[in-house]
Write a protein that holds these residues in place. Sequence first.
Motif, mmCIF file in Angstrom:
data_model
loop_
_atom_site.group_PDB
_atom_site.id
_atom_site.type_symbol
_atom_site.label_atom_id
_atom_site.label_comp_id
_atom_site.label_asym_id
_atom_site.label_seq_id
_atom_site.Cartn_x
_atom_site.Cartn_y
_atom_site.Cartn_z
ATOM 1 N N ALA A 147 0.835 -1.207 0.000
ATOM 2 C CA ALA A 147 0.000 0.000 0.000
ATOM 3 C C ALA A 147 0.866 1.252 0.000
ATOM 4 C CB ALA A 147 -0.929 -0.010 1.217
ATOM 5 N N ARG A 148 1.964 1.252 0.791
ATOM 6 C CA ARG A 148 2.879 2.401 0.813
ATOM 7 C C ARG A 148 3.519 2.607 -0.554
ATOM 8 N NH1 ARG A 148 4.488 0.357 5.955
ATOM 9 N NH2 ARG A 148 6.318 -0.596 5.003
ATOM 10 N N PHE A 149 3.889 1.500 -1.184
ATOM 11 C CA PHE A 149 4.510 1.588 -2.509
ATOM 12 C C PHE A 149 3.532 2.198 -3.503
ATOM 13 C CE2 PHE A 149 5.668 0.220 -6.716
ATOM 14 C CZ PHE A 149 7.059 0.238 -6.727
ATOM 15 N N ALA A 150 2.288 1.735 -3.465
ATOM 16 C CA ALA A 150 1.278 2.234 -4.396
ATOM 17 C C ALA A 150 1.032 3.729 -4.205
ATOM 18 C CB ALA A 150 -0.031 1.453 -4.222
ATOM 19 N N ARG A 151 1.022 4.192 -2.944
ATOM 20 C CA ARG A 151 0.820 5.619 -2.680
ATOM 21 C C ARG A 151 2.005 6.442 -3.172
ATOM 22 N NH1 ARG A 151 -1.287 3.680 2.305
ATOM 23 N NH2 ARG A 151 0.716 4.088 3.336
ATOM 24 N N ALA A 152 3.214 5.882 -3.027
ATOM 25 C CA ALA A 152 4.418 6.609 -3.439
ATOM 26 C C ALA A 152 4.580 6.636 -4.951
ATOM 27 C CB ALA A 152 5.660 5.987 -2.792
ATOM 28 N N ASP A 153 4.056 5.603 -5.632
ATOM 29 C CA ASP A 153 4.197 5.493 -7.088
ATOM 30 C C ASP A 153 3.164 6.391 -7.764
ATOM 31 O OD1 ASP A 153 4.819 4.678 -9.651
ATOM 32 O OD2 ASP A 153 3.723 2.787 -9.517
ATOM 33 N N LYS A 154 3.443 7.689 -7.781
ATOM 34 C CA LYS A 154 2.477 8.676 -8.258
ATOM 35 C C LYS A 154 2.073 8.468 -9.713
ATOM 36 C CE LYS A 154 2.621 10.944 -4.354
ATOM 37 N NZ LYS A 154 1.473 10.909 -3.418
ATOM 38 N N SER A 195 10.691 6.654 -8.564
ATOM 39 C CA SER A 195 11.790 7.552 -8.892
ATOM 40 C C SER A 195 12.553 7.847 -7.606
ATOM 41 C CB SER A 195 11.259 8.855 -9.483
ATOM 42 O OG SER A 195 10.512 9.561 -8.505
ATOM 43 N N GLN A 196 13.698 8.508 -7.725
ATOM 44 C CA GLN A 196 14.480 8.848 -6.539
ATOM 45 C C GLN A 196 13.673 9.726 -5.585
ATOM 46 O OE1 GLN A 196 18.221 10.715 -7.365
ATOM 47 N NE2 GLN A 196 18.817 10.902 -5.246
ATOM 48 N N GLU A 197 12.929 10.691 -6.150
ATOM 49 C CA GLU A 197 12.127 11.590 -5.318
ATOM 50 C C GLU A 197 11.010 10.821 -4.619
ATOM 51 O OE1 GLU A 197 12.956 12.128 -8.436
ATOM 52 O OE2 GLU A 197 14.365 13.792 -8.228
ATOM 53 N N GLU A 198 10.355 9.902 -5.359
ATOM 54 C CA GLU A 198 9.265 9.119 -4.772
ATOM 55 C C GLU A 198 9.783 8.216 -3.660
ATOM 56 O OE1 GLU A 198 6.200 8.669 -8.585
ATOM 57 O OE2 GLU A 198 7.882 7.279 -8.353
ATOM 58 N N ALA A 199 10.947 7.612 -3.890
ATOM 59 C CA ALA A 199 11.535 6.725 -2.882
ATOM 60 C C ALA A 199 11.919 7.505 -1.630
ATOM 61 C CB ALA A 199 12.756 6.016 -3.453
ATOM 62 N N GLN A 200 12.470 8.708 -1.819
ATOM 63 C CA GLN A 200 12.847 9.536 -0.674
ATOM 64 C C GLN A 200 11.620 9.972 0.115
ATOM 65 O OE1 GLN A 200 15.161 12.620 -2.556
ATOM 66 N NE2 GLN A 200 17.097 11.558 -2.194
ATOM 67 N N ALA A 201 10.540 10.316 -0.611
ATOM 68 C CA ALA A 201 9.304 10.718 0.058
ATOM 69 C C ALA A 201 8.734 9.563 0.870
ATOM 70 C CB ALA A 201 8.283 11.190 -0.974
#
Length: 210
Positions: free
Chosen positions: A109-116, A123-129
Motif C-alpha cells: 500500500a505504501r509503494f502504491a501511494r508513493a508510485d504517483k 523515482s528517486q524523489e518518490e523513494a525519498q518521500a
Amino acid sequence: MKKAILISSATALLMAGGIAVAAPGDRGMKADANGDGTISRAEMTASLNNRFTKMDVNGDGQLSREDREAKRAERSAKRGERFAKADTNGDGELSQAEMEAARAERKAARFARADKDGNGKLSQEEAQAMKGKRGGKGMRGKGHKRGGHGMAMMRQADTNGDQKISKAEFTTAALARFDKADTNGDGKLTKEERQAAFKARKGERNKRGG
C-alpha cells in the motif's frame, strides 16, 4: 498536576499539527498544494486550517486535553481494526504468517501511494518521500526530552495562558515560524529554507540541552 496534563496534551496537538515548517523527511511538503516544490504562505495557511479542523475533534474552536483524549481513542480504535483485519482466522491472536501477510500488505500500500505515476517503479524523489514518511515518527535523539521543545511551542502559542490553543493562536504561532524560516522574505519556503530552519532549531535544542 492538572496544568501539567493540559500542557502535555496541547503540546502533543501542536506537534501533531505541524507547527514546525521543516522536519525529517521534509514532511512539510504536505502543504505544497500545487506541487511546485515550495510552500507559499497561502498554502501554509490553508494547510494549517485543515489540520486544526481535524485536530479539533469536539469542534469547539480550541485544542485541549479533550481533543487529545478523543484522538487517542480514535487511534486505539484504528489499531483494533487493523488487528481484526490481520487476524484472518478470527482466533484473537496473530500468527507469524498473519503478521507477515499484514506487513506485506502495508508495504504494498505504501509503494502504491508513493508510485504517483503508476508505472510500478519509484523515482528517486518518490523513494525519498516514501522513506521520509516511514521515518517521520520517533526520530528523537537519545538525549532529547520528550515534549521539551513542544512545551516551549505551546507556551509561545498560548498567548492568553488558558492552557488551550485557539485557531488564531495556532495559526499565528505557525506563521511566525514560517516567516522566520523564509530568510529571503519572498513569502515562499524552499526545501533548502525548510531544512535550514530545522537544522537551526535542532542546534538550538542541542545547545540548551548541553
